[in-house]
Design a protein around this motif. Structure first.
Motif, PDB file in Angstrom:
ATOM      1  N   SER A  55       0.838  -1.203   0.000  1.00 45.51           N
ATOM      2  CA  SER A  55       0.000   0.000   0.000  1.00 45.51           C
ATOM      3  C   SER A  55       0.868   1.246   0.000  1.00 45.51           C
ATOM      4  CB  SER A  55      -0.913   0.024   1.229  1.00 45.51           C
ATOM      5  OG  SER A  55      -1.920  -0.944   1.105  1.00 45.51           O
ATOM      6  N   GLY A  56       2.030   1.124   0.624  1.00 41.88           N
ATOM      7  CA  GLY A  56       2.964   2.242   0.670  1.00 41.88           C
ATOM      8  C   GLY A  56       4.308   1.783   1.183  1.00 41.88           C
ATOM      9  N   VAL A  79       8.179   9.148   1.522  1.00 38.88           N
ATOM     10  CA  VAL A  79       7.028   8.273   1.746  1.00 38.88           C
ATOM     11  C   VAL A  79       6.240   8.173   0.443  1.00 38.88           C
ATOM     12  CG1 VAL A  79       4.942   7.890   3.104  1.00 38.88           C
ATOM     13  CG2 VAL A  79       6.917   9.041   4.145  1.00 38.88           C
ATOM     14  N   TYR A  80       5.936   6.941   0.052  1.00 34.39           N
ATOM     15  CA  TYR A  80       5.182   6.676  -1.173  1.00 34.39           C
ATOM     16  C   TYR A  80       3.884   5.961  -0.821  1.00 34.39           C
ATOM     17  CZ  TYR A  80       9.674   7.492  -3.494  1.00 34.39           C
ATOM     18  OH  TYR A  80      10.861   8.030  -3.920  1.00 34.39           O
ATOM     19  N   THR A 113      -0.763  -2.963   4.232  1.00 27.17           N
ATOM     20  CA  THR A 113      -2.153  -2.521   4.180  1.00 27.17           C
ATOM     21  C   THR A 113      -2.260  -0.998   4.288  1.00 27.17           C
ATOM     22  OG1 THR A 113      -2.409  -2.641   6.578  1.00 27.17           O
ATOM     23  CG2 THR A 113      -2.918  -4.654   5.313  1.00 27.17           C
ATOM     24  N   ASP A 114      -3.412  -0.479   3.871  1.00 27.83           N
ATOM     25  CA  ASP A 114      -3.684   0.954   4.020  1.00 27.83           C
ATOM     26  C   ASP A 114      -3.668   1.344   5.494  1.00 27.83           C
ATOM     27  OD1 ASP A 114      -3.985   1.170   1.273  1.00 27.83           O
ATOM     28  OD2 ASP A 114      -6.182   1.139   1.334  1.00 27.83           O
ATOM     29  N   GLU A 115      -4.162   0.462   6.362  1.00 28.02           N
ATOM     30  CA  GLU A 115      -4.199   0.755   7.798  1.00 28.02           C
ATOM     31  C   GLU A 115      -2.792   0.931   8.357  1.00 28.02           C
ATOM     32  OE1 GLU A 115      -5.907  -1.920   6.423  1.00 28.02           O
ATOM     33  OE2 GLU A 115      -7.845  -0.892   6.422  1.00 28.02           O
ATOM     34  N   ALA A 116      -1.866   0.058   7.958  1.00 25.68           N
ATOM     35  CA  ALA A 116      -0.482   0.164   8.440  1.00 25.68           C
ATOM     36  C   ALA A 116       0.156   1.457   7.943  1.00 25.68           C
ATOM     37  CB  ALA A 116       0.334  -1.049   7.988  1.00 25.68           C
ATOM     38  N   LEU A 117      -0.081   1.801   6.678  1.00 23.75           N
ATOM     39  CA  LEU A 117       0.454   3.052   6.132  1.00 23.75           C
ATOM     40  C   LEU A 117      -0.163   4.252   6.845  1.00 23.75           C
ATOM     41  CD1 LEU A 117       2.159   4.645   4.096  1.00 23.75           C
ATOM     42  CD2 LEU A 117       0.243   4.429   2.478  1.00 23.75           C
ATOM     43  N   ASN A 149       1.875  -6.468   9.246  1.00 23.37           N
ATOM     44  CA  ASN A 149       1.664  -5.665   8.044  1.00 23.37           C
ATOM     45  C   ASN A 149       2.823  -4.734   7.698  1.00 23.37           C
ATOM     46  OD1 ASN A 149      -0.994  -6.696   7.473  1.00 23.37           O
ATOM     47  ND2 ASN A 149      -1.682  -5.514   9.241  1.00 23.37           N
ATOM     48  N   VAL A 150       3.998  -4.985   8.268  1.00 23.04           N
ATOM     49  CA  VAL A 150       5.180  -4.170   8.001  1.00 23.04           C
ATOM     50  C   VAL A 150       6.380  -5.098   7.796  1.00 23.04           C
ATOM     51  CG1 VAL A 150       6.766  -2.429   8.957  1.00 23.04           C
ATOM     52  CG2 VAL A 150       4.309  -2.271   9.431  1.00 23.04           C
TER      53      VAL A 150
END
Length: 177
Positions: A55-56, A79-80, A113-117, A149-150
Protein backbone atom coordinates in the motif's frame (compact mmCIF):
# COMPACT_ATOMS: atom_id res chain seq x y z
CA UNK A 1 7.19 -4.04 -20.46
CA UNK A 2 9.65 -3.63 -17.59
CA UNK A 3 11.44 -0.85 -19.50
CA UNK A 4 8.16 0.97 -20.09
CA UNK A 5 7.35 0.73 -16.35
CA UNK A 6 10.78 2.16 -15.53
CA UNK A 7 10.39 5.05 -17.98
CA UNK A 8 6.92 5.82 -16.60
CA UNK A 9 8.24 5.71 -13.01
CA UNK A 10 11.10 8.10 -13.84
CA UNK A 11 8.72 10.52 -15.60
CA UNK A 12 6.34 10.37 -12.65
CA UNK A 13 9.27 10.99 -10.29
CA UNK A 14 10.39 14.02 -12.29
CA UNK A 15 6.87 15.43 -12.28
CA UNK A 16 6.45 14.66 -8.58
CA UNK A 17 9.79 16.22 -7.64
CA UNK A 18 8.97 19.38 -9.56
CA UNK A 19 5.47 19.75 -8.19
CA UNK A 20 5.54 18.47 -4.63
CA UNK A 21 9.02 18.72 -3.17
CA UNK A 22 9.12 21.70 -0.86
CA UNK A 23 12.78 22.63 -1.09
CA UNK A 24 16.08 21.62 -2.62
CA UNK A 25 16.85 19.25 0.29
CA UNK A 26 13.58 17.36 -0.37
CA UNK A 27 14.42 17.16 -4.07
CA UNK A 28 17.87 15.80 -3.27
CA UNK A 29 16.48 13.15 -0.90
CA UNK A 30 13.86 12.18 -3.51
CA UNK A 31 16.53 11.73 -6.19
CA UNK A 32 18.65 9.71 -3.74
CA UNK A 33 15.61 7.57 -2.85
CA UNK A 34 15.08 6.71 -6.52
CA UNK A 35 18.77 5.71 -6.82
CA UNK A 36 18.46 3.65 -3.63
CA UNK A 37 15.39 1.85 -5.01
CA UNK A 38 17.34 0.97 -8.16
CA UNK A 39 20.28 -0.30 -6.07
CA UNK A 40 17.98 -2.39 -3.86
CA UNK A 41 16.31 -3.96 -6.90
CA UNK A 42 19.70 -4.71 -8.46
CA UNK A 43 20.81 -6.38 -5.21
CA UNK A 44 17.59 -8.40 -4.91
CA UNK A 45 15.14 -8.28 -7.86
CA UNK A 46 12.58 -10.13 -5.70
CA UNK A 47 11.95 -6.88 -3.84
CA UNK A 48 9.96 -5.71 -6.84
CA UNK A 49 6.94 -7.69 -5.59
CA UNK A 50 6.94 -5.57 -2.42
CA UNK A 51 7.27 -2.31 -4.37
CA UNK A 52 4.41 -3.43 -6.67
CA UNK A 53 1.96 -4.71 -4.04
CA UNK A 54 2.56 -2.67 -0.87
CA UNK A 55 0.00 0.00 0.00
CA UNK A 56 2.96 2.24 0.67
CA UNK A 57 6.62 2.36 1.57
CA UNK A 58 9.30 4.68 2.86
CA UNK A 59 12.79 4.77 1.37
CA UNK A 60 15.58 6.15 3.54
CA UNK A 61 18.45 6.38 1.04
CA UNK A 62 21.11 7.04 3.66
CA UNK A 63 20.89 6.48 7.40
CA UNK A 64 24.01 7.37 9.36
CA UNK A 65 24.64 5.22 12.40
CA UNK A 66 27.32 5.46 15.07
CA UNK A 67 27.92 4.05 18.54
CA UNK A 68 30.24 3.53 21.43
CA UNK A 69 28.05 1.85 24.08
CA UNK A 70 25.31 4.46 23.44
CA UNK A 71 24.36 4.64 19.80
CA UNK A 72 22.26 6.74 17.53
CA UNK A 73 21.17 6.94 13.93
CA UNK A 74 19.28 9.38 11.78
CA UNK A 75 18.23 9.91 8.20
CA UNK A 76 15.64 11.41 5.86
CA UNK A 77 13.40 9.57 3.46
CA UNK A 78 10.49 9.71 1.05
CA UNK A 79 7.03 8.27 1.75
CA UNK A 80 5.18 6.68 -1.17
CA UNK A 81 1.54 5.66 -1.39
CA UNK A 82 0.63 3.39 -4.32
CA UNK A 83 4.01 4.25 -5.85
CA UNK A 84 3.54 8.04 -5.70
CA UNK A 85 5.59 10.30 -3.40
CA UNK A 86 3.25 11.89 -0.84
CA UNK A 87 5.64 13.29 1.76
CA UNK A 88 8.92 13.18 3.61
CA UNK A 89 9.95 11.31 6.72
CA UNK A 90 12.83 11.23 9.13
CA UNK A 91 14.12 8.48 11.36
CA UNK A 92 15.85 8.69 14.71
CA UNK A 93 17.22 5.65 16.53
CA UNK A 94 18.68 5.37 19.99
CA UNK A 95 20.27 2.25 21.44
CA UNK A 96 22.24 1.14 24.48
CA UNK A 97 24.40 -1.96 24.75
CA UNK A 98 27.62 -3.54 23.61
CA UNK A 99 28.24 -1.68 20.37
CA UNK A 100 30.95 0.25 18.59
CA UNK A 101 31.55 1.64 15.13
CA UNK A 102 29.85 3.58 12.41
CA UNK A 103 27.82 2.64 9.38
CA UNK A 104 25.76 4.08 6.54
CA UNK A 105 22.82 2.09 5.23
CA UNK A 106 19.77 2.29 3.01
CA UNK A 107 16.47 1.23 4.55
CA UNK A 108 13.04 0.68 3.05
CA UNK A 109 9.91 0.01 5.08
CA UNK A 110 6.96 -1.59 3.29
CA UNK A 111 3.37 -1.29 4.57
CA UNK A 112 1.20 -4.17 3.43
CA UNK A 113 -2.15 -2.52 4.18
CA UNK A 114 -3.68 0.95 4.02
CA UNK A 115 -4.20 0.75 7.80
CA UNK A 116 -0.48 0.16 8.44
CA UNK A 117 0.45 3.05 6.13
CA UNK A 118 -2.13 5.34 7.75
CA UNK A 119 -0.73 4.52 11.18
CA UNK A 120 2.70 5.60 9.94
CA UNK A 121 1.24 8.78 8.45
CA UNK A 122 -0.15 9.81 11.85
CA UNK A 123 3.28 11.35 12.36
CA UNK A 124 4.85 9.69 15.40
CA UNK A 125 5.36 6.07 14.44
CA UNK A 126 7.66 3.89 16.56
CA UNK A 127 9.14 0.43 16.24
CA UNK A 128 9.66 -1.60 19.37
CA UNK A 129 13.13 -2.62 20.47
CA UNK A 130 12.84 -6.07 18.91
CA UNK A 131 12.04 -4.76 15.40
CA UNK A 132 14.81 -5.65 12.99
CA UNK A 133 15.50 -5.31 9.31
CA UNK A 134 16.10 -8.07 6.79
CA UNK A 135 19.45 -7.45 5.11
CA UNK A 136 18.74 -7.01 1.40
CA UNK A 137 20.74 -9.53 -0.61
CA UNK A 138 20.14 -11.61 -3.70
CA UNK A 139 17.18 -13.94 -3.12
CA UNK A 140 16.53 -12.93 0.50
CA UNK A 141 13.14 -11.41 -0.37
CA UNK A 142 11.83 -14.77 -1.61
CA UNK A 143 11.14 -16.04 1.90
CA UNK A 144 10.55 -12.68 3.59
CA UNK A 145 7.09 -12.01 5.00
CA UNK A 146 5.29 -9.11 6.61
CA UNK A 147 5.10 -8.98 10.40
CA UNK A 148 2.08 -6.99 11.62
CA UNK A 149 1.66 -5.66 8.04
CA UNK A 150 5.18 -4.17 8.00
CA UNK A 151 8.51 -5.43 6.67
CA UNK A 152 11.86 -3.64 6.69
CA UNK A 153 14.80 -4.23 4.35
CA UNK A 154 18.23 -2.69 4.90
CA UNK A 155 21.28 -2.54 2.68
CA UNK A 156 24.63 -1.55 4.22
CA UNK A 157 26.44 1.11 2.19
CA UNK A 158 29.69 1.62 4.09
CA UNK A 159 31.29 1.20 7.48
CA UNK A 160 31.48 -1.49 10.10
CA UNK A 161 29.26 -1.86 13.13
CA UNK A 162 29.34 -4.50 15.84
CA UNK A 163 26.42 -4.45 18.23
CA UNK A 164 24.33 -6.27 20.75
CA UNK A 165 21.95 -3.59 21.89
CA UNK A 166 18.42 -2.63 22.81
CA UNK A 167 16.81 0.45 21.38
CA UNK A 168 13.95 1.93 19.47
CA UNK A 169 13.21 3.75 16.24
CA UNK A 170 11.01 6.82 15.93
CA UNK A 171 9.71 8.22 12.66
CA UNK A 172 8.11 11.52 11.74
CA UNK A 173 5.99 12.08 8.64
CA UNK A 174 5.51 15.40 6.85
CA UNK A 175 3.01 15.35 3.97
CA UNK A 176 3.53 17.52 0.92
CA UNK A 177 1.29 20.59 0.92
Amino acid sequence: MKTLKTIMAVCLLLITVGVTAQNSKDKEVMADAQKAKTALLEKDPGLEKFFDTASGYVIFPSIGKGALIIGGAMGNGVVYENGVAIGMSNIKKLSVGIQAGGQALTEVIFFETDEALNEFKQGNYEFAAQASAVIADKGVSEDANYDDNVIVFAMPKAGLMAETSVGGQKFEYHPFK
